[in-house]
Each structure stands twice: as C-alpha cells, then as structure tokens.
Design an enzyme around this catalytic site. Sequence first.
Site, short mmCIF file in Angstrom:
data_model
loop_
_atom_site.label_atom_id
_atom_site.label_comp_id
_atom_site.label_asym_id
_atom_site.label_seq_id
_atom_site.Cartn_x
_atom_site.Cartn_y
_atom_site.Cartn_z
N CYS A 1 4.16 28.81 -2.73
CA CYS A 1 3.40 30.05 -2.52
C CYS A 1 2.26 30.13 -3.54
O CYS A 1 1.15 30.54 -3.19
CB CYS A 1 4.31 31.27 -2.67
SG CYS A 1 5.65 31.33 -1.48
N CYS B 1 8.44 31.18 -5.85
CA CYS B 1 8.14 30.12 -4.87
C CYS B 1 6.92 29.30 -5.29
O CYS B 1 5.80 29.76 -5.15
CB CYS B 1 7.92 30.81 -3.53
SG CYS B 1 7.07 29.85 -2.29
#
Length: 110
Positions: A38, A35
């Site tokens: 993230c 991700c």
Amino acid sequence: MSKAAGVSEVSDGDFSAEVLAAELPVLVEFTADWCPPCRQMAPVLSALASEEGERLKVVQLNVDHNPATTNRYKVLSMPTFMVFRDGEPVKAMVGARPKRRLLEELSDVL
C-alpha cells in the site's frame, strides 16, 4: 496510513456521499498502515490523481478504521482497488502494480 498526496481519505461515514454519489468514476484504494505494498502505491495514486483528475476521482479508505465499508465490499487483501461508477462497483483489482499497468486496467472505465 500511507497518505498519497492529492488523494482524499474517505470513511464509512462519508463513503456514500464521496464515492457512491460522485459524478466521476471513483478509484478507491482499500489500504492499511501495516501494508508495505500500500505504501508503494502512494506515489502512483498521487500521480494518477493529478494526471487523471478530470476523468477520475481517486480516494483511499483505511480498512482498519472503516470495517463497515470494507466488509460490505468483501475486501480481504490489501491493497484492493475498486472502481465505482454511478454508485456501483464496476471493477476490482488486488495488489500493488506500476502506474502504466494500473492505467491500462482502468482504460475501460475512464
């Protein structure tokens, strides 16, 4: 996982002890290795942990390695941030955000 410095990692096994039983409110980032947003949040979480450590515990949970907790709280998007207080989720936010906005959104739970 894009580990944020000064931020501990929690798992299905220790989630109850580390998050639900914590004395302070706990900000949990549900995160994943794959991700990109993230990864962008790692320095923000590190700064938050060092600046607000007396008022807020900051932890990360890898959704790929911890499906039970991820499913229990119906987390579908990464990153999802949840604030837990006294064993209950009191706030949830989805998506990367700058530190200033994150602090504003946390102001009512700190």
